[in-house]
Design an enzyme around this catalytic site. Structure first.
Site, PDB file in Angstrom:
ATOM      1  N   LYS A  77     -74.217-137.629  60.216  1.00 52.80           N
ATOM      2  CA  LYS A  77     -73.291-137.441  61.333  1.00 52.80           C
ATOM      3  C   LYS A  77     -73.318-135.960  61.740  1.00 52.80           C
ATOM      4  CE  LYS A  77     -69.366-139.877  61.751  1.00 52.80           C
ATOM      5  NZ  LYS A  77     -67.985-140.377  61.590  1.00 52.80           N
ATOM      6  N   GLU A 109     -57.451-152.422  57.585  1.00 61.56           N
ATOM      7  CA  GLU A 109     -55.997-152.425  57.812  1.00 61.56           C
ATOM      8  C   GLU A 109     -55.325-153.625  57.151  1.00 61.56           C
ATOM      9  OE1 GLU A 109     -58.243-151.720  60.096  1.00 61.56           O
ATOM     10  OE2 GLU A 109     -57.730-149.721  60.802  1.00 61.56           O
ATOM     11  N   ARG A 157     -54.582-155.741  63.775  1.00 65.69           N
ATOM     12  CA  ARG A 157     -55.452-156.325  62.740  1.00 65.69           C
ATOM     13  C   ARG A 157     -54.639-156.895  61.585  1.00 65.69           C
ATOM     14  NH1 ARG A 157     -60.916-154.428  62.436  1.00 65.69           N
ATOM     15  NH2 ARG A 157     -61.844-155.388  64.307  1.00 65.69           N
TER      16      ARG A 157
HETATM   17  C1  TPP Z   1     -60.025-151.420  63.156  1.00 65.96           C
HETATM   18  C2  TPP Z   1     -60.292-149.946  63.367  1.00 65.96           C
HETATM   19  N1  TPP Z   1     -59.706-149.060  62.544  1.00 65.96           N
HETATM   20  C3  TPP Z   1     -59.918-147.730  62.716  1.00 65.96           C
HETATM   21  C4  TPP Z   1     -60.705-147.286  63.748  1.00 65.96           C
HETATM   22  C5  TPP Z   1     -60.867-145.802  63.990  1.00 65.96           C
HETATM   23  N2  TPP Z   1     -62.258-145.373  63.814  1.00 65.96           N
HETATM   24  C6  TPP Z   1     -63.055-145.167  64.824  1.00 65.96           C
HETATM   25  S1  TPP Z   1     -64.589-144.708  64.362  1.00 65.96           S
HETATM   26  C7  TPP Z   1     -64.123-144.719  62.730  1.00 65.96           C
HETATM   27  C8  TPP Z   1     -65.094-144.365  61.666  1.00 65.96           C
HETATM   28  C9  TPP Z   1     -66.292-145.268  61.779  1.00 65.96           C
HETATM   29  O1  TPP Z   1     -67.177-144.973  60.719  1.00 65.96           O
HETATM   30  P1  TPP Z   1     -68.618-145.634  60.771  1.00 65.96           P
HETATM   31  O2  TPP Z   1     -68.508-147.074  61.051  1.00 65.96           O
HETATM   32  O3  TPP Z   1     -69.290-145.239  59.514  1.00 65.96           O
HETATM   33  O4  TPP Z   1     -69.297-144.984  62.037  1.00 65.96           O
HETATM   34  P2  TPP Z   1     -69.757-143.447  62.213  1.00 65.96           P
HETATM   35  O5  TPP Z   1     -68.628-142.771  62.949  1.00 65.96           O
HETATM   36  O6  TPP Z   1     -69.969-142.877  60.853  1.00 65.96           O
HETATM   37  O7  TPP Z   1     -71.006-143.513  63.011  1.00 65.96           O
HETATM   38  C10 TPP Z   1     -62.817-145.136  62.604  1.00 65.96           C
HETATM   39  C11 TPP Z   1     -62.096-145.274  61.309  1.00 65.96           C
HETATM   40  C12 TPP Z   1     -61.283-148.256  64.599  1.00 65.96           C
HETATM   41  N3  TPP Z   1     -62.032-147.893  65.662  1.00 65.96           N
HETATM   42  N4  TPP Z   1     -61.071-149.560  64.379  1.00 65.96           N
HETATM   43 MG    MG Z   2     -70.415-143.654  59.024  1.00 72.72          MG
END
Ligand code: TPP
Ligand code: MG
Ligand code: DXP
Length: 697
Positions: free
Chosen positions: A308, A393, A421
């Site tokens: 990232k 969640e 959720r």
């Molecule tokens: C149900 C839900 N909970 C929390 C979020 C907030 N959120 C957005 S991106 C993220 C992290 C995502 O991590 P990953 O899937 O590893 O993607 P990356 O950002 O590392 O590419 C979170 C927790 C969300 N979008 N949806």
């Molecule tokens: Mg990630």
């Protein structure tokens, strides 16, 4: 696995000064019309294009903020995806969608980045209205594999066996339970071409938690793995030298050696073919693996190791969140352009820390968002009383129920929209068992640029359905603190606090706190049931209007009351504090008023206004509900949307004036607004949206 830092080859040399769509038309980017143009590029051009894209991402997210870190991490991956697969015939579904900027650039939308995440501009997430290459607009994580499973089944039924469904899911999103429900089904779909691309950068915001993440991290860190991999790779001649067929065969040998060394039990035990781990920043290696996966014509997971923030040192070196979703920033230094004022989140963080110091039964739970929800300080001070459960969640809420059963008082902090959720968990796992779980909802109400799946406008409607649950909406820092501690005092029911994104307003002092009406003292348990009077009318107008202002709208309501006083209309403004269930004393206060108006930063169906209409049904008091229309609200800044929806002191005052004159004398007990859930409250006479009161600009 430490990646070759792209700064070696594609280091970003951010330009200072205004960004412009011009840079979308210079260099290779300028020649790009769509994915087909990618297929003619050679390795050096691809590397150069990756560098241009990184520079473009930094320039355009620095202007107004955006998901920089995630998108810097998927530049090579997205290039390879669009070179191997034929979007949109082969759907590419991005989980959460925050990492789809590169996909947008490659599908002809680079010029739109001048207006990224603005009203009417390019969405920060995939948008079906923008492009046939976009499939999923919901930004709630862990959904992509379910969409993909459904799409693959549809293609099978329709006999479209030449199409391959691709789902790109992050390691964070993979911690969501829904993803495993889908994987269980996908693994059984032997005849369905479906490629799961695991974009594993080891992080959500913070490092991804859990046994699975530990297992995958081990893949990166296994002693000798990198060296062994390097040796195997170095013996592997590049494709142009030996030709693709031989390269593919040798590559298969290398992969077999890796698989043997590092059997990926997690996925293969499910019956899912596994390819990887792949260097997610090596386009050639990615294309080789993705091509093999495509050729498999069945369910297969390609595990890509990415970083990232890759290629932009301020993001790479941001240990907290690797610039996951920074506000506007200086492209050269990566530092925020504006120093944030005191936010609701920071007030909550401070008060929870105080609660944790005073009570050792208080524990905190996050769903992979400890930073954004203000739990970092608590986690640092009380590491043994802090739990990050991943993007989960549902598990967060029911494990909190378990914590409460075990004698603790859990505080679950999530964004309001993500509580959707965990509704059943709140209802059946917490409320049915009368457990003292406190859920703190940040980003409640209109959030802004993250668009329709991020506006926190559903929580009060959901909370109102839960027997025994009490919801408070603080109006400022003082009431946030009061109501948090009042919530922590409740051990036999779930409690919810909710507040919006951004800066906490100036304190809105109460003139007095009412704990009982004409009917004598009302049971006020630990503050619940008490109502704050924020403004009251001049003598002689005491019974004109009762304005019930929920949460952060308290200040706006006081200003509207002042405007109305100038027009000779007397307004008593009250903050219900614990707005659900409706405090009995509010019913007492309403009695005798010619009109009650409620105003809330939440959906009108089943919200506080609807509850007040129900509570006053047996009285002769008309009620006007002012709330968010029950529809998906667009992406724009919170300020723009509040103005557009008429949620300002000026428009609220005009609405009350119109309604007061027009409706205060209507028949007893009838709601002043058709309360039908799909009726747009803003279309009633004197309504707010669509038709502006006379004289409104
Ligand atoms: C149900 C839900 N909970 C929390 C979020 C907030 N959120 C957005 S991106 C993220 C992290 C995502 O991590 P990953 O899937 O590893 O993607 P990356 O950002 O590392 O590419 C979170 C927790 C969300 N979008 N949806
Ligand atoms: Mg990630
Ligand atoms: C994609 C996602 O759900 C989060 O990254 C969200 O965009 C962050 O929102 P804030 O910027 O309001 O913290």
């Amino acid at each position: 696995m430490p990646h070759r830092r792209a700064t070696d080859s594609t280091g970003i040399r951010p330009r200072t000064g205004r960004t412009s769509g011009q840079d979308a038309r210079s260099g290779l980017l300028g020649r790009l019309r769509g994915p087909a143009d990618l297929k003619t590029l050679g390795p050096d051009e691809l590397s150069a294009l990756a560098g241009e894209i990184r520079e473009f991402l930094v320039q355009h997210t620095s202007a107004r903020g955006g998901h920089l870190g995630p998108n810097l991490g998927v530049v090579e991956l997205t290039l390879a995806l669009h070179r191997v697969f034929d979007s949109p015939a082969d759907p590419i579904v991005f989980d959460t969608g925050h990492q789809a900027y590169v996909h947008k650039i490659l599908t002809g939308r680079a010029a739109g980045f001048d207006r990224l995440r603005t009203r009417g501009g390019l969405s920060g997430y995939p948008s079906r209205a923008e492009s046939e290459h976009d499939w999923v607009e919901n930004s709630h994580a862990s959904t992509s594999l379910s969409y993909a499973d459904g799409l693959a089944k549809a293609f099978q039924v329709r006999g479209e066996s030449d199409r391959t469904v691709v789902a790109v899911i992050g390691d964070g999103a993979l911690t969501g339970g829904m993803a495993w429900e889908a994987l269980n089904n996908i693994a059984a779909g032997s005849g369905r071409p479906l490629v799961v691309v695991l974009n594993d950068n080891g992080r959500s915001y913070a490092p991804t938690i859990g046994g699975m993440a530990q297992r995958m991290a081990a893949l990166r860190l296994r002693p000798g793995y990198e060296r062994m991999l390097g040796q195997v790779k170095s013996t592997l001649p590049r494709a142009p030298v030996v030709g693709r067929p031989l390269y593919g065969a040798l590559h298969a040998v290398k992969t077999a050696v890796k698989d043997w060394l590092l059997p990926p039990a997690m996925f293969s035990d499910l019956g899912l073919k596994y390819l990887g781990p792949i260097d997610g920043h090596d386009v050639e290696e990615l294309e080789s693996a993705l091509s093999r996966a495509k050729g498999f014509r069945g369910p297969v997971l390609v595990h890509c190791l990415t970083r990232k923030g890759q290629g932009y040192p301020p993001a790479e070196n941001d240990d907290a969140e690797q610039m996951h979703s920074p506000p506007a920033f200086d492209p050269v230094t990566g530092r925020p352009k504006v120093t944030p004022s005191t936010s609701w989140t920071s007030v909550f963080s401070r008060e929870l820390l105080r609660a944790g110091a005073e009570r050792d039964d208080v524990v905190a739970v996050t769903a992979a968002m400890s930073g954004p929800t203000g739990l970092d300080a608590f986690a640092a001070a009380f590491p043994d009383r802090f739990y990050d459960v991943g993007i989960a969640e549902q598990h967060a809420v029911t494990s909190a129920a378990g914590l409460a059963m075990g004698g603790l008082h859990p505080v679950v902090a999530v964004y309001a929209t993500f509580l959707n959720r965990a509704f059943d968990q709140l209802l059946m796992d917490c409320a049915l068992h009368r457990l003292g779980v406190t859920v703190v909802l940040d980003r409640a109400g209109i959030t802004g640029e993250d668009g329709p799946s991020h506006h926190g406008m559903w929580d009060m409607s959901l909370a109102a359905l839960v027997p025994g649950l009490c919801l408070a909406a603080p109006r400022d820092a003082v009431t946030l603190s009061e109501e948090l501690f009042e919530a922590l005092a409740v051990g036999d029911a779930p409690t919810v606090l909710r507040y919006p994104k951004g800066a906490v307003p100036q304190e809105v002092p109460a003139l007095r706190r009412v704990t009982s009406g004409d009917g004598g003292p009302v049971p006020v348990e630990g503050g619940r049931g008490a109502v704050d009077v924020l403004a009251q009318p001049r003598a002689g107008h005491e019974n004109d209007v009762l304005l019930v202002a929920v949460g952060a709208f308290g200040g706006m309501a006081v200003e509207a009351a002042s405007r109305l006083a100038d027009q000779g209309i007397g307004v008593t403004v009250v903050d219900p504090r614990w707005a659900l269930p409706v405090p009995p004393v509010l019913v007492d206060l309403a009695a005798g008023h010619r009109l009650v108006v409620t105003v809330e930063d939440g959906g009108r169906s089943g919200g506080v206004g609807a509850a007040v209409v129900d509570a006053l049904a047996g009285t002769d008091v008309p009620v006007q509900v002012v709330a968010l229309p029950q529809r998906f609200l667009e992406s724009a800044s919170r300020a723009e949307l509040l103005i557009e929806l008429g949620l300002t002191a000026q428009v609220l005052a005009r609405t009350v004036t119109e309604t007061f004159a027009d409706r205060a004398g209507r028949r007893s007990g009838e709601a002043a607004t058709p309360a039908g859930p799909d009726a747009d409250p803003f279309d009633t006479p004197g309504g707010l949206s669509g038709r502006r009161p006379a004289g409104e600009a």
